[in-house]
Motif scaffolding. Structure first.
Motif, PDB file in Angstrom:
ATOM      1  N   ALA A  69       0.822  -1.205   0.000  1.00 61.54           N
ATOM      2  CA  ALA A  69       0.000   0.000   0.000  1.00 61.54           C
ATOM      3  C   ALA A  69       0.860   1.260   0.000  1.00 61.54           C
ATOM      4  N   TYR A  70       1.843   1.338   0.890  1.00 55.43           N
ATOM      5  CA  TYR A  70       2.682   2.538   0.954  1.00 55.43           C
ATOM      6  C   TYR A  70       3.512   2.713  -0.317  1.00 55.43           C
ATOM      7  N   SER A  71       4.040   1.623  -0.843  1.00 53.94           N
ATOM      8  CA  SER A  71       4.845   1.710  -2.071  1.00 53.94           C
ATOM      9  C   SER A  71       3.996   2.180  -3.246  1.00 53.94           C
ATOM     10  N   THR A  72       2.816   1.590  -3.386  1.00 57.59           N
ATOM     11  CA  THR A  72       1.935   1.942  -4.499  1.00 57.59           C
ATOM     12  C   THR A  72       1.388   3.354  -4.326  1.00 57.59           C
ATOM     13  N   TYR A  73       1.057   3.728  -3.106  1.00 57.20           N
ATOM     14  CA  TYR A  73       0.602   5.091  -2.821  1.00 57.20           C
ATOM     15  C   TYR A  73       1.653   6.101  -3.276  1.00 57.20           C
ATOM     16  N   PHE A  74       2.894   5.896  -2.876  1.00 57.71           N
ATOM     17  CA  PHE A  74       3.963   6.831  -3.232  1.00 57.71           C
ATOM     18  C   PHE A  74       4.145   6.890  -4.749  1.00 57.71           C
ATOM     19  N   ALA A  75       4.062   5.730  -5.405  1.00 54.96           N
ATOM     20  CA  ALA A  75       4.178   5.705  -6.867  1.00 54.96           C
ATOM     21  C   ALA A  75       3.036   6.493  -7.512  1.00 54.96           C
ATOM     22  N   LEU A  76       1.816   6.303  -7.031  1.00 58.21           N
ATOM     23  CA  LEU A  76       0.672   7.018  -7.603  1.00 58.21           C
ATOM     24  C   LEU A  76       0.809   8.526  -7.425  1.00 58.21           C
ATOM     25  N   ILE A  77       1.120   8.962  -6.217  1.00 56.09           N
ATOM     26  CA  ILE A  77       1.225  10.392  -5.937  1.00 56.09           C
ATOM     27  C   ILE A  77       2.280  11.049  -6.830  1.00 56.09           C
ATOM     28  N   ASN A  78       3.332  10.301  -7.138  1.00 60.80           N
ATOM     29  CA  ASN A  78       4.421  10.837  -7.955  1.00 60.80           C
ATOM     30  C   ASN A  78       4.345  10.408  -9.420  1.00 60.80           C
ATOM     31  N   GLN A  79       3.238   9.742  -9.777  1.00 58.33           N
ATOM     32  CA  GLN A  79       2.998   9.263 -11.136  1.00 58.33           C
ATOM     33  C   GLN A  79       4.179   8.456 -11.679  1.00 58.33           C
ATOM     34  N   LEU A  80       4.652   7.541 -10.849  1.00 57.56           N
ATOM     35  CA  LEU A  80       5.731   6.633 -11.227  1.00 57.56           C
ATOM     36  C   LEU A  80       5.145   5.324 -11.751  1.00 57.56           C
ATOM     37  N   PRO A  81       5.917   4.573 -12.507  1.00 53.65           N
ATOM     38  CA  PRO A  81       5.415   3.305 -13.029  1.00 53.65           C
ATOM     39  C   PRO A  81       5.130   2.272 -11.936  1.00 53.65           C
ATOM     40  N   VAL A  82       4.054   1.538 -12.129  1.00 50.73           N
ATOM     41  CA  VAL A  82       3.728   0.365 -11.325  1.00 50.73           C
ATOM     42  C   VAL A  82       3.511  -0.749 -12.329  1.00 50.73           C
ATOM     43  N   THR A  83       4.247  -1.837 -12.177  1.00 45.03           N
ATOM     44  CA  THR A  83       4.138  -2.927 -13.142  1.00 45.03           C
ATOM     45  C   THR A  83       3.739  -4.219 -12.442  1.00 45.03           C
ATOM     46  N   LEU A  84       3.154  -5.113 -13.211  1.00 42.35           N
ATOM     47  CA  LEU A  84       2.727  -6.422 -12.721  1.00 42.35           C
ATOM     48  C   LEU A  84       3.417  -7.485 -13.560  1.00 42.35           C
ATOM     49  N   GLN A  85       4.135  -8.354 -12.889  1.00 46.66           N
ATOM     50  CA  GLN A  85       4.743  -9.516 -13.539  1.00 46.66           C
ATOM     51  C   GLN A  85       4.026 -10.733 -12.985  1.00 46.66           C
ATOM     52  N   LYS A  86       3.171 -11.319 -13.797  1.00 44.97           N
ATOM     53  CA  LYS A  86       2.286 -12.378 -13.311  1.00 44.97           C
ATOM     54  C   LYS A  86       2.516 -13.660 -14.093  1.00 44.97           C
ATOM     55  N   GLN A  87       2.918 -14.691 -13.380  1.00 47.55           N
ATOM     56  CA  GLN A  87       3.110 -16.005 -13.979  1.00 47.55           C
ATOM     57  C   GLN A  87       1.752 -16.673 -14.161  1.00 47.55           C
ATOM     58  N   ASP A  88       1.604 -17.460 -15.209  1.00 50.77           N
ATOM     59  CA  ASP A  88       0.366 -18.195 -15.419  1.00 50.77           C
ATOM     60  C   ASP A  88       0.145 -19.177 -14.272  1.00 50.77           C
ATOM     61  N   LYS A  89      -1.115 -19.343 -13.907  1.00 56.49           N
ATOM     62  CA  LYS A  89      -1.493 -20.245 -12.820  1.00 56.49           C
ATOM     63  C   LYS A  89      -1.145 -21.682 -13.193  1.00 56.49           C
ATOM     64  N   LYS A  90      -0.619 -22.427 -12.226  1.00 49.86           N
ATOM     65  CA  LYS A  90      -0.280 -23.829 -12.454  1.00 49.86           C
ATOM     66  C   LYS A  90      -1.432 -24.713 -11.992  1.00 49.86           C
ATOM     67  N   ASP A  91      -1.572 -25.861 -12.634  1.00 52.21           N
ATOM     68  CA  ASP A  91      -2.661 -26.778 -12.300  1.00 52.21           C
ATOM     69  C   ASP A  91      -2.426 -27.548 -11.007  1.00 52.21           C
ATOM     70  N   GLU A  92      -1.192 -28.017 -10.806  1.00 49.18           N
ATOM     71  CA  GLU A  92      -0.917 -28.820  -9.620  1.00 49.18           C
ATOM     72  C   GLU A  92      -0.865 -27.918  -8.383  1.00 49.18           C
ATOM     73  N   PRO A  93      -1.127 -28.493  -7.225  1.00 52.38           N
ATOM     74  CA  PRO A  93      -1.078 -27.692  -5.995  1.00 52.38           C
ATOM     75  C   PRO A  93       0.334 -27.140  -5.774  1.00 52.38           C
ATOM     76  N   VAL A  94       0.417 -25.840  -5.674  1.00 51.75           N
ATOM     77  CA  VAL A  94       1.704 -25.178  -5.455  1.00 51.75           C
ATOM     78  C   VAL A  94       1.483 -23.998  -4.497  1.00 51.75           C
TER      79      VAL A  94
END
Length: 127
Positions: A69-94
């Motif tokens: 929350a604090y990191s994203t808040y600071f990025a938003l207030i300063n209009q800095l990049p926020v990126t998402l690196q999301k791996q595809d969901k795996k089928d087996e329990p992990v």
């Protein structure tokens, strides 16, 4: 803000960021304040999560949520990049892992000017 929900993908996040950064400063500050007050509710209101993603979010520990929350808040207030690196969901329990990296730097001078740079990276992956 409009009621549009964005997909929880890198493209969806970037579309949301473009929208937020196009808002008047006061509205952007309101969005950032709302995120800081309750990041879970803010994320659920802005992203089209599946039920298991909401459950995961609701079960994250407070330390992770506070840092995110604090990191994203600071990025938003300063209009800095926020990126998402999301791996595809795996089928087996992990184990699902969410990691927030704050690569922000702030420079301040004695003439009361300051400048923020860097980015926040939110990484979702499975081990």
């Amino acid at each position: 803000m409009e009621n549009k929900k964005y997909p929880f993908t890198e493209t969806g996040l970037q579309d949301l960021m473009l929208h937020l950064y196009s808002l008047p400063e006061a509205e952007l500050e309101t969005e950032a304040d709302n995120l800081l007050k309750d990041i879970k509710s803010w994320a659920i209101a802005h992203f089209d999560f599946e039920a298991d993603q909401i459950d995961y979010l609701n079960n994250l520990d407070e330390q992770t949520l506070t840092f995110m929350a604090y990191s994203t808040y600071f990025a938003l207030i300063n209009q800095l990049p926020v990126t998402l690196q999301k791996q595809d969901k795996k089928d087996e329990p992990v184990i699902k892992i969410i990691e927030t990296k704050n690569k922000i730097a702030v420079m301040s001078a004695n003439d009361e000017t300051s400048e923020a740079s860097g980015e926040v990276i939110i990484k979702v992956y499975y081990a």
